[in-house]
Design a protein around this motif. Structure first.
Motif: not given
Ligand SMILES: NC(=O)c1ccc[n+]([C@@H]2O[C@H](COP(=O)([O-])OP(=O)(O)OC[C@H]3O[C@@H](n4cnc5c(N)ncnc54)[C@H](O)[C@@H]3O)[C@@H](O)[C@H]2O)c1
Length: 398
Positions: A146-161, A318-330
């Motif tokens: 269930x790959x959509x769990x692993x989008x940064x916006x989805x993980x942020x949603x879970x964190x906020x909840x 959701x692309x800042x270092x503070x957001x979940x699942x960041x790709x370091x070179x981006x």
């Protein structure tokens, strides 16, 4: 160093271990998973491991060899049993169609391999149950993709909840809409949910938003479902008629253990919709909204903002270092694409395998995959009987 001043790279000194991958299926998902494994070593500055694409399996020799060459597999084979049994393979990655999830995954687990299996876990509830049970018995790591769990916006949603930003969760409202079958004259081969196993839209895409409901809001305890097949006969490219029983749309009401309620809708006849997965969650202190076609954003409304004149949904990139699942070179503002859901999911699984960590709660284990199947079966029953169906706690089964 050789005479020209070049140094040989010594891979034996690698600080991240090799994990050997055997992939079943070279179609859409076989390629997406292969691409994800290849991207892992350069997407993360400290990758958990260097996945080695050892072998890929398919039935058409010419095609499987072509894909093996494109993605850099060392070997290929035409017999899934060879792959599932091969002692060199650490992770068996099942990207075969829905009706080929069960047997190969069971065999691979019996042979002691960690197993990734694409969603849905199986078309049959009993098979999904056996897969979840086998995973527990054998003790290998398993993940239903269930790959959509692993989008940064989805993980942020879970964190906020989880941190209470939304307060008490009242409602979950999700749609997964596509248009493959909107034209009644479309050939059956071109309508994925009506072709082959006739998996239908609830299994094919509805499963993703049921998992999302479970991931973000929690256990589902009762459902009311309505399934609909508009085009009950479709022609194939030879002009032959095919009876269709697969649902073309399903709408269901969900009740959650924590008191929240929700609706889900899966559709393959939503004319104009390409791959629209949208959901909104409303709580006592805030709301969030996500649109898969704009996956680098999460819309957030918070009552904590005290100035009424600027209160409204914020479109958070959701692309800042503070957001979940960041790709370091981006750097900040450099968006990730759809395929990064799989990159993060497979990287998480490698972490679980290499460092002996649990797949859940961030990843969906086979037990979680089974949980989704239980909800699908309850919706099927509810639609057939025209009645609300209660769901007992799956934890009691496995
Ligand atoms: N997570 C997602 O976003 C997502 C998206 C699409 C599909 N899926 C799921 O992924 C799975 C695969 O879907 P797909 O779109 O890649 O299908 P596909 O038809 O493109 O590919 C399936 C592959 O399996 C191979 N295969 C089938 N039977 C086989 C056998 N007996 N032995 C060896 N190889 C065999 C086929 O040759 C083909 O290479 C399905 O379960 C589907 O539901 C998941």
């Amino acid at each position: 160093m050789n005479l020209n001043g070049f140094y040989q790279v010594d891979y034996s000194k690698s600080d991240f271990p090799e994990v050997k991958i055997g992939t079943l299926g070279y179609g859409f998902m076989g390629q997406i998973h292969s691409n994800a494994f290849i991207k892992i070593p350069f997407s993360f500055s400290n990758p958990i491991s260097r996945p080695v694409l050892l072998a890929i399996c398919g039935r058409n020799q010419k095609k499987v060899e072509h894909i093996a060459r494109r993605f850099g597999y060392k070997e290929y084979c035409l017999d899934w049993q060879l792959l599932a049994k091969d002692p060199r393979i650490d992770i068996f990655d099942n990207c075969a169609p829905d009706d080929w999830h069960y047997l190969p995954s069971i065999l691979a687990m019996e042979k002691g391999k960690h197993v990734i299996c694409e969603k849905p876990l199986s078309l049959k509830l009993d098979e999904a149950f056996q897969m979840a049970k086998k995973a527990q018995e054998v003790g290998v790591k398993t993940m239903c993709c269930y790959n959509y769990r692993f989008l940064p916006a989805v993980q942020l949603a879970r964190q906020l909840i989880e941190q209470g930003t939304l307060g008490i969760i009242y409602q979950f409202r999700a749609k997964y809409l596509q248009q493959a079958g909107h034209n009644p004259f479309e050939l059956v081969e071109k309508v994925w949910y009506a072709h082959g196993t006739q998996s239908g839209t609830l299994m094919g895409i509805g499963s993703h938003i049921i998992d999302m409901a479970y991931f973000l809001v929690g256990e589902i305890t009762a459902v009311c479902g309505l399934k609909k097949t508009y085009n009950q006969i479709r022609k194939d490219s030879l002009g032959k008629d095919h009876p269709i029983s697969a649902d073309e749309c399903t709408i269901a009401i969900l009740e959650f253990k924590n008191g929240a309620v929700g609706t889900i809708e899966s559709s393959g006849v939503s004319t104009g919709r390409k791959n629209y997965q949208g959901w909104e969650i409303n709580g006592s202190k805030g709301s969030i909204f996500f649109d898969l076609e704009d996956l680098n954003h999460l819309q957030v409304y918070s009552t904590d903002i005290n100035s009424p004149e600027i209160q409204g949904f914020s479109n958070v990139l959701v692309t800042d270092a503070e957001h979940p699942l960041q790709i370091k070179y981006l750097p900040s503002g450099h968006n990730q694409g759809w395929e990064y859901g799989h990159v993060h999911a497979l990287h998480h699984f490698l972490d679980c395998v290499v460092n002996d960590k649990p797949v859940g709660p961030l990843g969906a284990s086979f037990q979680d995959g089974y949980r989704v199947q239980v909800v699908i079966e309850a919706i099927n029953q509810s639609s057939a009987k025209g009645k609300r169906v209660e769901i007992k706690d799956v934890g009691e089964d496995i």
